[in-house]
Motif scaffolding. Structure first.
Motif, short mmCIF file in Angstrom:
data_model
loop_
_atom_site.label_atom_id
_atom_site.label_comp_id
_atom_site.label_asym_id
_atom_site.label_seq_id
_atom_site.Cartn_x
_atom_site.Cartn_y
_atom_site.Cartn_z
N ARG A 9 11.98 20.40 19.13
CA ARG A 9 12.97 19.31 19.22
C ARG A 9 13.40 19.10 20.67
O ARG A 9 13.59 17.96 21.11
CB ARG A 9 14.20 19.65 18.38
N ARG B 280 20.94 18.30 10.40
CA ARG B 280 21.56 17.77 11.61
C ARG B 280 20.52 17.34 12.65
O ARG B 280 20.79 16.47 13.47
CB ARG B 280 22.50 18.82 12.22
N LEU B 281 19.35 18.00 12.66
CA LEU B 281 18.24 17.64 13.54
C LEU B 281 18.60 17.75 15.02
O LEU B 281 18.06 17.02 15.84
CB LEU B 281 17.74 16.22 13.22
N THR B 282 19.49 18.66 15.35
CA THR B 282 19.88 18.88 16.74
C THR B 282 19.30 20.19 17.24
O THR B 282 18.78 21.01 16.47
CB THR B 282 21.41 18.92 16.87
N SER C 22 19.31 17.52 22.60
CA SER C 22 18.94 17.08 21.26
C SER C 22 18.27 15.72 21.32
O SER C 22 18.69 14.84 22.08
CB SER C 22 20.18 17.01 20.36
N THR D 200 16.85 11.93 19.87
CA THR D 200 17.32 10.86 18.99
C THR D 200 16.79 11.14 17.58
O THR D 200 15.62 11.47 17.40
CB THR D 200 16.81 9.49 19.47
N ARG D 201 17.65 10.99 16.58
CA ARG D 201 17.27 11.25 15.20
C ARG D 201 16.82 9.95 14.54
O ARG D 201 17.55 8.94 14.61
CB ARG D 201 18.44 11.88 14.46
N VAL E 34 23.69 12.92 9.87
CA VAL E 34 23.04 12.04 10.85
C VAL E 34 23.79 10.72 11.02
O VAL E 34 23.72 10.08 12.07
CB VAL E 34 21.57 11.77 10.46
N THR F 212 21.29 8.17 16.42
CA THR F 212 20.53 8.07 15.18
C THR F 212 19.99 6.66 15.03
O THR F 212 20.73 5.69 15.16
CB THR F 212 21.40 8.41 13.96
#
Length: 259
Positions: A87, A106-108, A116, A118-119, A134, A142
């Motif tokens: 990531r 959370r995708l961080t 982190s 961009t989601r 998100v 996001t």
């Protein structure tokens, strides 16, 4: 070249210093200090131009969760650290709406230093739960990718951007998604899940590399991992140069699909 990274502290001795240099593109692949990190992630840092990678963790029999959707955790903490390193090296992380709905991910980047990404949530029907992290936490930008005409709330948090795209049979074409992201300066992309989303990018031949981590467990039945329309004969099976490395009790296979 890799995206610009924020200022990082002066490199510390050992693995931490190597990782900080990797993040900022100041890596020397021949340096003897922590050669494992350099060998594993150096090619991603040094890659020029668009880069699309995918990562998936699954059991030996090919499932990413039980039949009830329970997936905490198939692979161990070393694989989760590996995922956070990936990531930190990309501009955007892509997941399907099913992953968000089940995991509220959370995708961080938390397990290692680094920015982190961009989601990006692929959601043709706009069914992402309104209270999902998100859409609400503001921890990273996001991009909510929805189909034309799909209803979305009128008021969204400032970090959320709605991107409308055509969705044939409620599916978003991987090549179209990547083109839209590249138009927004997001050229280094990690496709993280779930199995259906990763498989769609694989079948579309959109991936440069696939990291597939297998855990020493048998689930028996559940949510499948990699699935795509294969060849009738093994001579036509997908084969690619591969590297393998251990992540604790798990084994990660890196398939190099495109130069």
């Amino acid at each position: 070249m890799p995206r610009p990274a924020p200022d990082v502290p002066a490199a510390a001795p050992g693995a931490a210093g190597v990782w900080e240099r990797l993040l900022t593109g100041r890596v020397d692949p021949a340096a003897p200090v922590d050669a494992e990190l350099v060998e594993r992630y150096g090619p991603l840092v040094l890659h020029e131009g668009p880069l699309v990678i995918a990562q998936l963790g699954q059991s030996l029999d090919g499932f990413i969760a039980s039949r009830t959707g329970h997936a905490e955790y198939v692979t161990g903490p070393e694989d989760r650290e590996h995922l956070h390193r990936l990531r930190a090296l990309v501009d955007a992380v892509v997941v399907g709406v099913g992953t968000v709905a089940v995991d509220d991910c959370r995708l961080t980047v938390r397990a290692v230093p680094g920015p982190s990404p961009t989601r990006v949530v692929l959601d043709p029907s706009a069914r992402t739960p309104a209270g999902s992290a998100v859409l609400t936490d503001g921890a990273a930008p996001t991009v909510w990718v929805v189909g034309d005409g799909a209803p979305v709330p009128s008021a969204l948090a400032p970090h959320v951007v709605v991107l409308r795209m055509p969705a044939a049979s409620r599916r978003l074409a991987p090549e179209d998604v990547l083109a839209e992201l590249a138009h927004r300066g997001l050229e280094r992309v990690l496709v993280e899940g779930g199995g259906r989303t990763v498989s769609s990018f694989l079948e579309a031949r959109a991936l440069h590399r696939l990291y597939l981590t297998t855990a020493p467990m048998l689930i028996g039945d559940g949510v499948p991992g990699i699935r795509f329309r294969g060849a009738d004969h093994l001579a036509g099976a997908l084969r690619a140069p591969a590297r393998r490395f251990r992540l604790g009790d798990d084994l990660c296979t890196e398939l190099i699909l495109r130069a």
